[in-house]
Design a protein around this motif. Structure first.
Motif, short mmCIF file in Angstrom:
data_model
loop_
_atom_site.label_atom_id
_atom_site.label_comp_id
_atom_site.label_asym_id
_atom_site.label_seq_id
_atom_site.Cartn_x
_atom_site.Cartn_y
_atom_site.Cartn_z
N ARG A 175 30.19 1.65 -9.20
CA ARG A 175 31.51 1.93 -9.78
C ARG A 175 32.56 1.03 -9.16
O ARG A 175 33.41 0.48 -9.87
CB ARG A 175 31.88 3.40 -9.55
N THR A 176 32.51 0.87 -7.84
CA THR A 176 33.49 0.01 -7.17
C THR A 176 33.37 -1.43 -7.66
O THR A 176 34.39 -2.07 -7.96
CB THR A 176 33.28 0.06 -5.64
N GLN A 177 32.15 -1.93 -7.75
CA GLN A 177 31.98 -3.32 -8.20
C GLN A 177 32.42 -3.48 -9.65
O GLN A 177 33.03 -4.49 -10.02
CB GLN A 177 30.53 -3.75 -8.03
N TRP A 178 32.11 -2.51 -10.47
CA TRP A 178 32.44 -2.59 -11.90
C TRP A 178 33.95 -2.61 -12.11
O TRP A 178 34.47 -3.41 -12.90
CB TRP A 178 31.82 -1.40 -12.62
N TYR A 179 34.67 -1.75 -11.42
CA TYR A 179 36.10 -1.62 -11.66
C TYR A 179 36.96 -2.54 -10.78
O TYR A 179 38.05 -2.95 -11.20
CB TYR A 179 36.56 -0.17 -11.45
N GLU A 180 36.49 -2.88 -9.57
CA GLU A 180 37.34 -3.62 -8.64
C GLU A 180 36.78 -4.96 -8.21
O GLU A 180 37.49 -5.74 -7.57
CB GLU A 180 37.61 -2.75 -7.40
N GLY A 181 35.52 -5.24 -8.51
CA GLY A 181 34.95 -6.53 -8.17
C GLY A 181 34.09 -6.50 -6.92
O GLY A 181 34.03 -5.51 -6.18
N THR A 182 33.37 -7.62 -6.69
CA THR A 182 32.43 -7.70 -5.58
C THR A 182 33.13 -7.70 -4.23
O THR A 182 32.59 -7.18 -3.25
CB THR A 182 31.54 -8.95 -5.74
N ASP A 183 34.33 -8.27 -4.15
CA ASP A 183 35.08 -8.20 -2.88
C ASP A 183 35.26 -6.75 -2.45
O ASP A 183 35.04 -6.41 -1.28
CB ASP A 183 36.45 -8.88 -3.04
N ALA A 184 35.66 -5.90 -3.38
CA ALA A 184 35.86 -4.49 -3.07
C ALA A 184 34.54 -3.82 -2.71
O ALA A 184 34.48 -2.98 -1.81
CB ALA A 184 36.52 -3.78 -4.25
N LEU A 185 33.47 -4.19 -3.43
CA LEU A 185 32.15 -3.64 -3.10
C LEU A 185 31.78 -3.94 -1.66
O LEU A 185 31.35 -3.05 -0.91
CB LEU A 185 31.10 -4.24 -4.04
N LEU A 186 31.93 -5.19 -1.24
CA LEU A 186 31.54 -5.57 0.12
C LEU A 186 32.38 -4.86 1.17
O LEU A 186 31.91 -4.61 2.28
CB LEU A 186 31.64 -7.08 0.27
N ARG A 187 33.60 -4.51 0.84
CA ARG A 187 34.44 -3.78 1.80
C ARG A 187 33.99 -2.33 1.98
O ARG A 187 34.34 -1.70 2.99
CB ARG A 187 35.91 -3.83 1.36
N THR A 188 33.22 -1.80 1.03
CA THR A 188 32.78 -0.40 1.16
C THR A 188 31.75 -0.20 2.26
O THR A 188 31.46 0.93 2.63
CB THR A 188 32.17 0.12 -0.17
N PHE A 189 31.18 -1.30 2.80
CA PHE A 189 30.12 -1.17 3.80
C PHE A 189 30.64 -1.07 5.23
O PHE A 189 29.84 -0.98 6.16
CB PHE A 189 29.15 -2.35 3.67
N ALA A 190 31.96 -1.13 5.41
CA ALA A 190 32.51 -0.99 6.77
C ALA A 190 32.18 0.41 7.31
O ALA A 190 32.06 1.37 6.55
CB ALA A 190 34.03 -1.20 6.72
N PRO A 191 32.00 0.55 8.63
CA PRO A 191 32.21 -0.45 9.68
C PRO A 191 30.96 -1.24 10.06
O PRO A 191 31.06 -2.20 10.81
CB PRO A 191 32.65 0.41 10.87
N ALA A 192 29.77 -0.86 9.58
CA ALA A 192 28.56 -1.58 9.97
C ALA A 192 28.56 -3.01 9.46
O ALA A 192 27.96 -3.91 10.06
CB ALA A 192 27.32 -0.85 9.47
N MET A 193 29.24 -3.24 8.31
CA MET A 193 29.38 -4.58 7.76
C MET A 193 30.85 -4.82 7.47
O MET A 193 31.54 -3.94 6.95
CB MET A 193 28.56 -4.72 6.46
#
Length: 340
Positions: free
Chosen positions: A161-179
């Protein structure tokens, strides 16, 4: 730390896996069995596997140390198409690759007669490995597959859902704090210091039930880039509360049978498997799949002689809120083991 270097093309080729990967789950479950610290969530599972799967563990545990390197051929890329596809790929591993990777494994610890025999690439040894993986799948993954699939699908739905609506940048930010996404580099907590340059290949992100701490990547940077990370579930009570209003709306929109078909789609599955999961005939499953496809909720692809159905991001978003949608009478009585 692992540093994953992206280009603009890599962002466009970054995806989250559709379903649990049976080979990654198998390998990471072996990691869990090796750990001595108590894990109350997995206590019953551990007891079951140790009671019923020792013959397979005698062959598999020497290949997967508690820490550090394990051979990449144990997690073939083809396993994204299911257990059987992954097993076929593993059994076809070239001898040179077996020898190189098992030689690297032997260099990390005392020599083991079984790994030396397997490194020779003889047919009987490779077939014994395949049989052990199948047995471990049956004992370690099969009984737990509903929980594994549910956890992975919850995680996948939120990321998609995050990638679909906000893009891959937003998707990659969802993995914090491990990434940590610091464009154009994804910094990953990792036991060794290394750089992975995608160079236009993109990366497949695989949520995993048995990956419980730091993410895991393939050791060989020449293989298709893959990063396995701990799947994050949700509180069941909160999930039910959030899903109830949407469930009522979807029930009126779709009807219970078509909703059962939508809810039964987790990862790719064939029409016959979809019918079995939803508790309907094959012809009915095919008809409902066509309607869902026309509505943009699923996609269907022909692979060899089979049609595979999977959810679109919109379908995932709807399905994530539909946990209470389908009454027990139309649910499949059992979830099949992985890869069937």
């Amino acid at each position: 730390m692992l540093r994953v270097h992206f280009t603009a093309g890599d962002l466009a080729r970054t995806n989250v896996a559709d379903a649990p990967d049976p080979f990654w789950e198998s390998v990471l479950s072996l990691h869990r069995l090796r750990r001595t610290e108590a894990d109350p969530v997995l206590a019953g599972w551990r007891e079951h596997v140790l009671a019923h799967g020792l013959s397979a563990l005698r062959l598999l545990l020497p290949l997967v140390p508690a820490h550090g390197y394990f051979p990449d051929f144990l997690t073939p890329a083809a396993s994204t198409d299911g257990f059987e596809a992954g097993l076929d790929a593993l059994l076809s591993t070239p001898r040179a690759r077996l020898r190189e990777q098992l030689g690297r494994l032997a260099g990390a610890g005392p020599p083991d007669p079984w790994t030396r025999t397997l490194a020779e690439g003889s047919g009987p040894a490779v077939r014994r490995l395949g049989a052990a993986l199948r047995e471990h799948r049956d004992h370690a993954l099969g009984p737990s597959w509903p929980q594994i699939r549910a956890r992975v699908e919850q995680d996948r739905a939120r990321r998609a859902r995050t990638q679909w609506y906000e893009g891959t940048d937003a998707l990659l930010r969802t993995f914090a704090p491990a990434m940590r996404w610091r464009a154009p580099v994804l910094e990953v907590d990792y036991p060794v210091d290394r750089d992975l340059r995608l160079e236009g290949r993109g990366i497949l992100l695989i949520p995993s039930y048995f990956c419980r701490r730091t993410p895991v990547a393939l050791a060989d940077a020449e293989l298709p880039p893959t990063l396995v990370y701990p799947a994050q579930g949700t509180c069941a009570r909160a999930e039910r509360a959030e899903s109830a209003p949407l469930a009522r709306d979807l029930a009126r929109l779709l009807g219970h049978t078509r909703a059962a078909v939508l809810q039964s789609l987790g990862g790719d599955c064939t029409t016959s498997e979809l019918a079995r999961r939803a508790g309907v005939s094959v012809s009915s499953a095919s008809e409902h799949a066509a309607v869902l496809r026309d509505a943009g909720l699923i996609v269907s692809d022909r692979r060899r002689n089979r049609v595979q159905h999977s959810l679109t991001p919109v379908g995932l978003a709807l399905r994530a809120g539909a946990r209470e949608l389908v009454p027990p009478a139309v649910r499949s009585p059992a979830v099949p083991p992985p890869g069937t």
